[in-house]
Design an enzyme around this catalytic site. Structure first.
Site, PDB file in Angstrom:
ATOM      1  N   HIS A 234       0.790  -1.427  -0.002  1.00 37.42           N
ATOM      2  CA  HIS A 234      -0.142  -0.072   0.058  1.00 37.42           C
ATOM      3  C   HIS A 234       0.870   1.364  -0.163  1.00 37.42           C
ATOM      4  O   HIS A 234       1.274   1.825   0.928  1.00 37.42           O
ATOM      5  CB  HIS A 234      -0.946   0.137   1.303  1.00 37.42           C
TER       6      HIS A 234
ATOM      7  N   TYR B  76       3.664  -0.612   5.214  1.00 41.46           N
ATOM      8  CA  TYR B  76       3.667  -1.589   6.043  1.00 41.46           C
ATOM      9  C   TYR B  76       2.690  -2.687   5.829  1.00 41.46           C
ATOM     10  O   TYR B  76       2.255  -3.565   6.977  1.00 41.46           O
ATOM     11  CB  TYR B  76       4.076  -1.387   7.446  1.00 41.46           C
ATOM     12  N   HIS B  77       2.140  -3.025   4.684  1.00 39.91           N
ATOM     13  CA  HIS B  77       1.240  -3.913   4.399  1.00 39.91           C
ATOM     14  C   HIS B  77       1.679  -5.123   3.204  1.00 39.91           C
ATOM     15  O   HIS B  77       0.705  -5.130   2.256  1.00 39.91           O
ATOM     16  CB  HIS B  77      -0.203  -3.096   3.961  1.00 39.91           C
ATOM     17  N   SER B  78       2.841  -5.332   3.175  1.00 45.04           N
ATOM     18  CA  SER B  78       3.494  -6.007   2.138  1.00 45.04           C
ATOM     19  C   SER B  78       2.565  -7.514   2.114  1.00 45.04           C
ATOM     20  O   SER B  78       2.385  -8.142   2.944  1.00 45.04           O
ATOM     21  CB  SER B  78       4.848  -6.129   2.046  1.00 45.04           C
TER      22      SER B  78
END
Length: 533
Positions: free
Chosen positions: A293, A468-470
């Site tokens: 994101h 931090y949404h990999s």
């Protein structure tokens, strides 16, 4: 060090779920390996500790990225939790599932069994909801989900402003439709963080059939004759190996799971051969399809109290006393208090922007350190719900101590940038709505406010960052998909007795923070494993 029916590599959000669920079968032995510590530290338990945990090498892998030409050649640092609980031990505690259509799209891609109707029971199974009873929430699961305590006044101004520009209030954003503006639910219990370790692992630690090892760094999966037979790892500097009777389950996350697979000889053959690694399965999709994101923020000064102005020495001391005595106050506050999902084009079927309101003006430097504005202020951070930009993970060398190469073109797809430009202008219009215009006194970022789309795009590329949404680097897919690392049962193709179960399995991003979806994936993954028997 012996044999176990199951070896779970990685004690993060997924790994804790798997260790707990698989050890419910008393006749099956489970070994959980975690490179970090126990995750019981004061800063982890205290919700506001997030700001001190991200970028702290004692709790964070602090993974550097390569120079990214899509954002002006900047490098960044990816935070990944390093403790039991993984990123759920350091994250902002937002509980969010995504859109119904996210999962229905997975099923339409050939991932049978992963439509929203299929996976909703696992969200419910995981959840113990402390809000008003609802059919869209679970009430008996391990994971405590609560309305936030002590909401900041700026949150109501934000909600009112968005409703004034036509974005309605959403009373329950967890029912499959996130469209609208809403106060978040947090993974907290009694004012403390409820990590996956606290929710799932702590109640299971007394089981005789569950062994948990911390400080255990996984080097590779041991593969013999096409079968995963165990794990080679190091603990306190000592090389060790454990044997798996039934399965090895890799749960080290989107950025690290492909690296473990490649060190084990599973991945793009040419890349592995160039590093002197014996190839056991030529899977070109390992490390590909890195999705994130991509995010951008704006921040405003206001004339009402916000959390920013309470973070001086006296405010922090007062907050600590409130937290320790009553489990209330600013130390129980998650980073995000209000969120919104909206469309940059009214003709879109689903929201394409996810917005987060923080009652502070905050930024992160390249090391991941939080930098806070001390004056009364707040900020919006928002990202494209389903980004098209992609990157990849590769090995730097065959040495397990070398961090992987994270080469992500964060804004490689111009459509992502265009959506963020539209979103910035929509949010600026909300800031001019009466509810916010009455309290905003100035702008912090961007300053000055851009006037043209070209100026907005320059701002997006110069200030945009990771969310931090990999996801996606070991994605599942149907038979015949050459880039699918896993089948729809989460089994690694070409290797028996090995699964990957974490956020890396997602074939496409979800329109949500990824912790709750990752826990759901692990719940379903545990069921898939147990049903096999």
């Amino acid at each position: 060090m012996g044999s176990f029916d199951y070896i779970v590599v990685g004690g993060g959000s997924a790994g804790c779920v798997l260790a707990a669920r698989l050890s419910e079968d008393a006749d099956k032995t489970v070994l959980l390996l975690e490179a970090g510590g126990e995750g019981r530290d004061f800063l982890i338990k205290m919700p506001a500790g997030t700001a001190k945990l991200m970028g702290n090498k004692a709790f964070d892998w602090c993974l550097p990225t390569e120079s990214d030409p899509s954002i002006g050649g900047r490098t960044m640092q990816w935070s990944v939790g390093k403790a039991l609980g993984g990123s759920s031990a350091i994250n902002g505690q937002v509980y969010m599932r995504g859109e119904r259509s996210d999962y229905d799209a997975w099923a339409q891609m050939g991932c049978e069994g992963w439509a929203f109707a299929d996976i909703l029971p696992y969200f419910l199974k995981a959840e113990r909801f402390h809000g008003a009873p609802s059919q869209s929430h679970g009430s008996h699961g391990p994971l405590s989900v609560s309305p936030i305590r002590d909401p900041q006044p700026i949150g109501q101004h934000v909600i009112d402003a968005f409703t004034q520009i036509g974005i309605p209030l959403n009373e329950d954003y967890c029912d499959g439709s996130q469209s609208g503006v809403y106060r978040i639910f947090a993974t907290q219990e009694n004012g403390q963080r409820c990590s996956a370790a606290r929710a799932y692992l702590e109640p299971a630690r007394g089981r005789a059939n569950l062994t948990v090892m911390t400080g255990a760094h996984a080097d590779r999966i041991v593969i013999r004759n096409g079968v995963a037979t165990g794990v080679q790892f190091r603990c306190n500097g000592q090389a060790m190996q454990a044997h798996a009777v039934s399965e090895v389950i890799l749960s080290t996350g989107t950025l690290l799971s492909p690296a473990v697979l490649m060190r084990s000889g599973i991945g793009p053959a040419a890349h592995l051969t160039s590093l002197g690694i014996e190839v056991h399965a030529d899977l070109p999709g390992v490390g590909e399809n890195l999705r994130e994101h991509n995010s951008v923020a704006l921040a405003k000064l206001v004339n009402i109290p916000t959390l920013s102005a309470q973070l001086g020495p006296l405010g922090i001391a007062r907050g600590l006393i409130q937290y320790l005595v009553a489990g209330k106050g600013i130390m129980t506050t998650p980073a995000v208090q209000v969120m919104a999902a909206f469309r940059t084009d009214p003709d879109l079927a689903d929201p394409d922007i996810i917005l987060s309101m923080l009652p502070v003006a905050v930024n992160f430097n390249d090391r991941g350190d939080a930098i806070l504005e001390k004056r009364p202020s707040f900020s919006f951070g928002f990202h494209v719900a389903r980004p098209k930009s992609r990157g990849q993970i590769r090995l730097r060398s065959s040495d397990p101590d070398d961090k992987p190469v994270i080469d992500h073109r964060l804004q490689g797809a111009h459509s992502d940038v265009a959506k963020l430009v539209k979103a910035l202008k929509i949010v600026e219009s909300a800031c001019r709505a009466p509810a916010l215009a009455s309290v905003i006194t100035g702008t912090l970022r961007p300053d000055p406010i851009p006037e043209t789309d070209e100026q907005w795009e320059d701002y997006v590329r110069s200030a945009g960052g990771i969310g931090y949404h990999s996801v996606g680097t070991c994605r599942m897919g149907p038979d015949g998909d050459p880039m699918a690392v896993l089948d729809t049962q989460l089994r690694v193709r070409g290797v028996e007795g090995l699964r990957v179960i974490d956020a890396s399995v997602m074939p496409e991003p979800v329109s949500a923070n990824t912790n709750a979806p990752t826990i759901m994936i692990a719940e379903r993954g545990a069921d898939l494993i147990r049903r096999r028997l």
